[in-house]
Design a protein around this motif. Sequence first.
Motif, short mmCIF file in Angstrom:
data_model
loop_
_atom_site.label_atom_id
_atom_site.label_comp_id
_atom_site.label_asym_id
_atom_site.label_seq_id
_atom_site.Cartn_x
_atom_site.Cartn_y
_atom_site.Cartn_z
N ALA A 276 0.85 -1.20 0.00
CA ALA A 276 0.00 0.00 0.00
C ALA A 276 0.88 1.25 0.00
CB ALA A 276 -0.91 0.00 1.23
N VAL A 277 0.26 2.38 -0.35
CA VAL A 277 0.97 3.66 -0.35
C VAL A 277 1.39 3.99 1.08
CG1 VAL A 277 0.83 6.11 -0.90
CG2 VAL A 277 -0.39 4.45 -2.31
N PRO A 278 2.66 4.32 1.33
CA PRO A 278 3.10 4.60 2.70
C PRO A 278 2.56 5.93 3.22
CG PRO A 278 4.87 5.08 1.16
CD PRO A 278 3.77 4.43 0.36
N SER A 279 2.39 6.01 4.51
CA SER A 279 1.99 7.25 5.14
C SER A 279 3.16 8.25 5.08
CB SER A 279 1.62 6.99 6.60
OG SER A 279 1.63 8.18 7.35
N PRO A 280 2.86 9.56 5.01
CA PRO A 280 3.95 10.55 5.04
C PRO A 280 4.85 10.40 6.27
CG PRO A 280 1.91 11.60 4.36
CD PRO A 280 1.55 10.19 4.78
N LYS A 281 4.33 9.80 7.34
CA LYS A 281 5.16 9.59 8.53
C LYS A 281 6.18 8.48 8.34
CE LYS A 281 1.63 11.00 11.91
NZ LYS A 281 2.40 12.15 12.42
N ASN A 282 5.94 7.62 7.32
CA ASN A 282 6.77 6.42 7.18
C ASN A 282 7.33 6.27 5.76
OD1 ASN A 282 6.20 5.34 9.91
ND2 ASN A 282 4.12 5.10 9.13
N TYR A 283 7.71 7.36 5.13
CA TYR A 283 8.30 7.25 3.80
C TYR A 283 9.61 6.48 3.87
CZ TYR A 283 5.07 10.69 1.77
OH TYR A 283 3.96 11.36 1.32
N PRO A 284 9.87 5.57 2.93
CA PRO A 284 11.14 4.83 2.92
C PRO A 284 12.33 5.76 2.72
CG PRO A 284 9.51 3.77 1.50
CD PRO A 284 8.94 5.11 1.89
N GLN A 285 13.51 5.28 3.08
CA GLN A 285 14.72 6.09 2.99
C GLN A 285 15.09 6.39 1.54
OE1 GLN A 285 18.13 4.37 4.91
NE2 GLN A 285 19.56 5.86 4.10
N GLY A 286 15.02 5.40 0.68
CA GLY A 286 15.40 5.57 -0.73
C GLY A 286 14.19 5.89 -1.59
#
Length: 333
Positions: A276-286
Amino acid sequence: MAKRILRVENLKTTFFTDEGGDPAVDNVSFHLDEKETLAIVGESGCGKTVTSLSILRLIPYPPGKITDGRIYYSDRDLLSLSEKEMRAIRGNDISMIFQEPMTSLNPVFTVGAQIMESLIVHQNMSKADARKRAIEMIRLVGIPAPEKCVDYYPHQLSGGMRQRIMIAMALACRPKILIADEPTTALDVTVQAQILRLMIELKEKTGTAIILITHDLGIVAQIADRVNVMYAGETVESADVRSIFREPLHPYTVGLLKSLPKINEERDKLYNIKGAVPSPKNYPQGCRFSPRCERAAEKCRSQKPGLFAVGEGRCVRCWLYEDKEGKGVKNDG
């Protein structure tokens, strides 16, 4: 060459909580030319609606705020204008069809009164002239008996008719730009086709440029000239509509197109993009799409890709298309 009437440059819109700020739109750039239709596509939660509301400076504060970037309408920076100056532009030069026509209309006023309001405020029309224009607009959007419909309340109209009234309201002042946010959501397929045909006809008659916010790629194929694909608050691919459908580059765009059912193809089940699309709080590092990407490498998970130019008017945010110098190329779409 068509005149450029809207430029969005490095737009960043952040929502603040007790835990800090979370960017729902992050460094997004694109442009819109006269009489052009630009589609902004992506799954729910990718930042499409927030982008459109940012253009009109309708982000509620708190908790949201435009924290960076520029928005130019005919070389006027909308972010530098006063609220009074913005009110003169909203509904007059730039109009918006909001989601959910069932709830966007005020139930205690007739639809005619709601169309007339913007004409009286922005065009300085008398009530009599505004009523005539309202009837003309209701007729233009294909509702029968407009002389009667102008005095109807929203509950007296079907969902498709309410959506047409929303379009009539948005076009009443003959704006230069129309932002259509999911204009066919919750409508049956026959009404969807009518609304799309109506938007195409009105664009040809009035010359209005359109920003179409949608997750329906079938609609995009019918009406758009160019496409911006958004994921997790960023533009991941931008190109003309033919290139997007004939040769999608970003793995996310490829996944969106693979999920469309095809008449001549037999499948046991429809393709879906895992996760699913990640929350703005949990964007991946790359790369923000890397956790869901079937082609992700270690570099994708550790380093954020820039927006690489891959041809005239086309760009993609993916390490697969890294330029020779290994640097992202900023491109306004």
